[in-house]
Motif scaffolding. Sequence first.
Motif, PDB file in Angstrom:
ATOM      1  N   VAL A  11       0.836  -1.207   0.000  1.00 11.91           N
ATOM      2  CA  VAL A  11       0.000   0.000   0.000  1.00 11.91           C
ATOM      3  C   VAL A  11       0.867   1.252   0.000  1.00 11.91           C
ATOM      4  CG1 VAL A  11      -2.009  -1.117   1.028  1.00 11.91           C
ATOM      5  CG2 VAL A  11      -0.298  -0.067   2.505  1.00 11.91           C
ATOM      6  N   ASP A  12       0.325   2.302  -0.593  1.00 13.40           N
ATOM      7  CA  ASP A  12       1.059   3.566  -0.744  1.00 13.40           C
ATOM      8  C   ASP A  12       1.661   4.070   0.569  1.00 13.40           C
ATOM      9  OD1 ASP A  12      -0.172   3.274  -3.196  1.00 13.40           O
ATOM     10  OD2 ASP A  12      -1.065   5.264  -3.217  1.00 13.40           O
ATOM     11  N   GLN A  17       8.295   3.326   3.923  1.00  8.91           N
ATOM     12  CA  GLN A  17       8.938   2.575   5.004  1.00  8.91           C
ATOM     13  C   GLN A  17       9.719   1.377   4.467  1.00  8.91           C
ATOM     14  OE1 GLN A  17       6.150   1.603   8.129  1.00  8.91           O
ATOM     15  NE2 GLN A  17       5.248   3.653   8.034  1.00  8.91           N
ATOM     16  N   VAL A  18       9.242   0.791   3.376  1.00 10.36           N
ATOM     17  CA  VAL A  18       9.993  -0.294   2.731  1.00 10.36           C
ATOM     18  C   VAL A  18      11.269   0.285   2.121  1.00 10.36           C
ATOM     19  CG1 VAL A  18       9.990  -2.048   0.910  1.00 10.36           C
ATOM     20  CG2 VAL A  18       7.926  -1.678   2.275  1.00 10.36           C
ATOM     21  N   LEU A  19      11.137   1.405   1.403  1.00 12.87           N
ATOM     22  CA  LEU A  19      12.292   2.038   0.751  1.00 12.87           C
ATOM     23  C   LEU A  19      13.382   2.416   1.754  1.00 12.87           C
ATOM     24  CD1 LEU A  19      10.666   4.432  -1.873  1.00 12.87           C
ATOM     25  CD2 LEU A  19      12.012   2.373  -2.333  1.00 12.87           C
ATOM     26  N   SER A  20      12.973   2.956   2.895  1.00 14.00           N
ATOM     27  CA  SER A  20      13.945   3.427   3.886  1.00 14.00           C
ATOM     28  C   SER A  20      14.587   2.288   4.675  1.00 14.00           C
ATOM     29  CB  SER A  20      13.267   4.393   4.856  1.00 14.00           C
ATOM     30  OG  SER A  20      12.384   3.690   5.719  1.00 14.00           O
ATOM     31  N   GLY A  21      13.983   1.093   4.613  1.00 12.71           N
ATOM     32  CA  GLY A  21      14.484  -0.027   5.401  1.00 12.71           C
ATOM     33  C   GLY A  21      13.858  -0.090   6.788  1.00 12.71           C
ATOM     34  N   ASP A  46       1.281   3.406  -7.534  1.00  9.02           N
ATOM     35  CA  ASP A  46       2.125   3.791  -8.665  1.00  9.02           C
ATOM     36  C   ASP A  46       2.987   2.588  -9.038  1.00  9.02           C
ATOM     37  OD1 ASP A  46       3.928   4.780 -10.502  1.00  9.02           O
ATOM     38  OD2 ASP A  46       4.699   6.376  -9.197  1.00  9.02           O
ATOM     39  N   GLN A  47       2.509   1.821 -10.000  1.00  5.17           N
ATOM     40  CA  GLN A  47       3.174   0.576 -10.395  1.00  5.17           C
ATOM     41  C   GLN A  47       4.608   0.778 -10.897  1.00  5.17           C
ATOM     42  OE1 GLN A  47       1.312  -2.710 -10.409  1.00  5.17           O
ATOM     43  NE2 GLN A  47       0.264  -1.419  -8.934  1.00  5.17           N
ATOM     44  N   GLN A  48       4.978   2.027 -11.195  1.00  5.24           N
ATOM     45  CA  GLN A  48       6.348   2.315 -11.627  1.00  5.24           C
ATOM     46  C   GLN A  48       7.321   2.336 -10.448  1.00  5.24           C
ATOM     47  OE1 GLN A  48       7.068   2.385 -14.940  1.00  5.24           O
ATOM     48  NE2 GLN A  48       4.901   1.842 -15.049  1.00  5.24           N
ATOM     49  N   GLN A  49       6.801   2.519  -9.243  1.00  6.02           N
ATOM     50  CA  GLN A  49       7.648   2.525  -8.050  1.00  6.02           C
ATOM     51  C   GLN A  49       7.837   1.094  -7.557  1.00  6.02           C
ATOM     52  OE1 GLN A  49       7.356   5.372  -4.803  1.00  6.02           O
ATOM     53  NE2 GLN A  49       5.661   6.336  -5.920  1.00  6.02           N
ATOM     54  N   THR A  50       9.071   0.643  -7.581  1.00 13.17           N
ATOM     55  CA  THR A  50       9.387  -0.707  -7.111  1.00 13.17           C
ATOM     56  C   THR A  50      10.654  -0.659  -6.262  1.00 13.17           C
ATOM     57  OG1 THR A  50      10.766  -1.268  -9.026  1.00 13.17           O
ATOM     58  CG2 THR A  50       8.399  -1.742  -9.208  1.00 13.17           C
TER      59      THR A  50
END
Length: 106
Positions: A11-12, A17-21, A46-50
């Motif tokens: 979820v957005d 929090q996933v990106l930051s670790g 935003d499906q472009q953000q992975t």
Amino acid sequence: MAKRIQTLGVVDRLFPQVLSGEKRSTIRWKENQITIGPLRFVCDGDQQQTVDVEVFRCTHMPLSEVASFVGKTDEWPDQIMLEGMREHYPEIKLSSIVQVIEYRVP
């Protein structure tokens, strides 16, 4: 033949929090089983953000045991855990067996 990378939506509001670790585990119920190895999280909004992570442990347990397992007993008492999970899985119960997926962000 190369193994296809596993993917999971996130979820957005949790994607940063996933990106930051900061977020290093996810709880899933009645979804595709994730295995140890590479995993790509895809932002639901935003499906472009992975972000690619490395899954190092997958554990099945009743939802009632997850907070203790991940060291968040104070933050996630049973009722808070259940309410939060029901946002995604309306039929889930504390006795439901979930998959706890633990990962490292490179």
